[in-house]
Scaffold this motif. Sequence first.
Motif, PDB file in Angstrom:
ATOM      1  N   LYS A 168     -48.491 -49.494  37.594  1.00 31.33           N
ATOM      2  CA  LYS A 168     -48.421 -48.302  38.432  1.00 31.33           C
ATOM      3  C   LYS A 168     -49.637 -47.424  38.195  1.00 31.33           C
ATOM      4  CE  LYS A 168     -45.369 -44.362  39.341  1.00 31.33           C
ATOM      5  NZ  LYS A 168     -44.097 -43.704  38.943  1.00 31.33           N
ATOM      6  N   GLY A 169     -50.324 -47.059  39.265  1.00 30.31           N
ATOM      7  CA  GLY A 169     -51.473 -46.182  39.165  1.00 30.31           C
ATOM      8  C   GLY A 169     -52.772 -46.873  38.836  1.00 30.31           C
ATOM      9  N   ALA A 170     -52.765 -48.196  38.678  1.00 32.85           N
ATOM     10  CA  ALA A 170     -53.979 -48.924  38.297  1.00 32.85           C
ATOM     11  C   ALA A 170     -54.992 -48.955  39.433  1.00 32.85           C
ATOM     12  CB  ALA A 170     -53.616 -50.341  37.881  1.00 32.85           C
ATOM     13  N   GLU A 223     -52.364 -42.643  41.430  1.00 34.48           N
ATOM     14  CA  GLU A 223     -51.293 -41.668  41.612  1.00 34.48           C
ATOM     15  C   GLU A 223     -51.091 -40.936  40.291  1.00 34.48           C
ATOM     16  OE1 GLU A 223     -47.166 -43.490  41.502  1.00 34.48           O
ATOM     17  OE2 GLU A 223     -48.368 -45.209  42.186  1.00 34.48           O
ATOM     18  N   ASP A 224     -50.434 -39.807  40.356  1.00 34.48           N
ATOM     19  CA  ASP A 224     -50.221 -39.007  39.158  1.00 34.48           C
ATOM     20  C   ASP A 224     -49.335 -39.749  38.164  1.00 34.48           C
ATOM     21  OD1 ASP A 224     -51.685 -37.002  40.314  1.00 34.48           O
ATOM     22  OD2 ASP A 224     -49.935 -35.916  41.077  1.00 34.48           O
ATOM     23  N   GLU A 272     -58.491 -30.903  31.667  1.00 38.17           N
ATOM     24  CA  GLU A 272     -59.665 -31.708  31.995  1.00 38.17           C
ATOM     25  C   GLU A 272     -59.326 -33.189  32.040  1.00 38.17           C
ATOM     26  OE1 GLU A 272     -63.538 -32.222  33.235  1.00 38.17           O
ATOM     27  OE2 GLU A 272     -62.406 -30.359  32.974  1.00 38.17           O
ATOM     28  N   ILE A 273     -58.498 -33.650  31.107  1.00 34.48           N
ATOM     29  CA  ILE A 273     -58.069 -35.052  31.119  1.00 34.48           C
ATOM     30  C   ILE A 273     -57.343 -35.369  32.418  1.00 34.48           C
ATOM     31  CG2 ILE A 273     -56.475 -36.714  30.069  1.00 34.48           C
ATOM     32  CD1 ILE A 273     -57.161 -35.431  27.358  1.00 34.48           C
ATOM     33  N   THR A 274     -56.438 -34.482  32.810  1.00 30.91           N
ATOM     34  CA  THR A 274     -55.689 -34.689  34.050  1.00 30.91           C
ATOM     35  C   THR A 274     -56.605 -34.628  35.266  1.00 30.91           C
ATOM     36  OG1 THR A 274     -53.714 -33.716  33.049  1.00 30.91           O
ATOM     37  CG2 THR A 274     -53.762 -33.859  35.450  1.00 30.91           C
ATOM     38  N   VAL A 293     -53.939 -38.338  34.851  1.00 33.21           N
ATOM     39  CA  VAL A 293     -52.955 -38.645  33.816  1.00 33.21           C
ATOM     40  C   VAL A 293     -52.638 -37.363  33.050  1.00 33.21           C
ATOM     41  CG1 VAL A 293     -52.455 -39.916  31.702  1.00 33.21           C
ATOM     42  CG2 VAL A 293     -53.692 -41.035  33.572  1.00 33.21           C
ATOM     43  N   LYS A 294     -51.368 -37.019  33.003  1.00 34.82           N
ATOM     44  CA  LYS A 294     -50.923 -35.870  32.222  1.00 34.82           C
ATOM     45  C   LYS A 294     -50.387 -36.369  30.888  1.00 34.82           C
ATOM     46  CE  LYS A 294     -47.563 -32.077  32.188  1.00 34.82           C
ATOM     47  NZ  LYS A 294     -46.432 -31.438  32.921  1.00 34.82           N
TER      48      LYS A 294
END
Length: 314
Positions: free
Chosen positions: A45-47, A61-62, A86-88, A93-94
Motif C-alpha cells: 500500500k502506497g508503494a 497515498e497517506d 517535514e518527513i510527512t 508518511v506520518k
Amino acid sequence: MTDSRTGLARRTLLKAGLAVAAVGATGCDGSGSAGEAGDLAEVSKGAMTDFTAGQQFTATEDLTFSTFFPEWPEVPYRKDWMVWKEITKRTRVKLEARVVPLSDYISKRSLQISAGDAPLLIPLTYVGEESSLTSSGAILPVSDYVHLMPNFRARVEEYGLQADLDRMRQEDGRYYLLPGMFQDRNPDFSLTIRADRFEQAGIAVPQTWDEVRTALRGLKDKNPGMYPFSDNYQGNSTLNFAAVSFGTRAGWGFGNGMVFDPATDSFVYGPATSQHKDLVTFFHSLIADGLMDPESYTRPPSWPSGSSSPASHW
C-alpha cells in the motif's frame, strides 16, 4: 562544532546507530503479516511503482507508521517538532512516536518485541544488540527488502560497501539493521555548551579546538573553583567526535583504529599517526591546565544499562 584542521576520512561510513528494523508481525500498511520478501504484493500500500535511484520516495497515498522514540531527559519529546512535519511533507508518511524514557529504552525494547507489541520501526539499535532480538522471528531482516530500496542499493554499489554490510549478517545469512551512510565523516555528537555562561563571560561560541581552549580558559577565569568542561562517558564521547577533526579515531568511534589516508590512498592505523598524538596531547593539556574534569575519564558512564552512546557537555 568544526575544527580548522581537516580530518582524514574514509569516503563512506556505515552507521548502524540509526538502525531501523521492522516488526515481523506487522505489514507495510500496518496490518497483516509481511511474510517473506516475495509476499509483498498484499502489503505494498502506497508503494511507488516506478521508484528508481535518485528519486525522493513519496508514497502514493497517506500512510502512518509507528516508531519507538527514546526520550532524552534533557530534551522532552514534542509532537510539534518540525522534523515530523517535514518527513510527512516529503514522503506522505506520518510517524506516530511511542515515547520511551531513554533510561528504560533497552529493556522496554526487548520486552515489547518479545511480547509482540513493538511498533513497526525500531530506531537506536547498535550493531550486536540485534543478535538477541532476531531469534524469535519477530524482527524482519532488512536484507530481504533492499531490492525495494534503489537509493540505498545505488550508494552501496557506488561506495563499495557490500563487504561492510556482509559483516553485519547473522547466522541465518541476513542482516537486520538498516545503516545510515555518509559520503564523509559526519559525527553524530558534538559539544553542548551553557549559552548563558558564555554570554555572561562575553565568550563567542568556539569553532575550532584552539578556540575551545581559549573559551575554556575564559570560563575558568570567571569560575576559578570549577572545571569548565566535563564528559559523562569516560572520555569516549568527546574523543569520538574530536578524533575526526584531528584525523584519527578514538573513543566510541575507535573501531579497528584504521583511518583512510588520501595522500597514500590507503588505510593507516590511527594511533600510530602524528594526528593521534596531537589528539592525546591536546586533551592531556586540558586536564593539566585544569580546564577539563579529570574524572571525565574515570567516572562510571551515565547511560542506560546494556547500551553505549555518547554525550558531552560543559
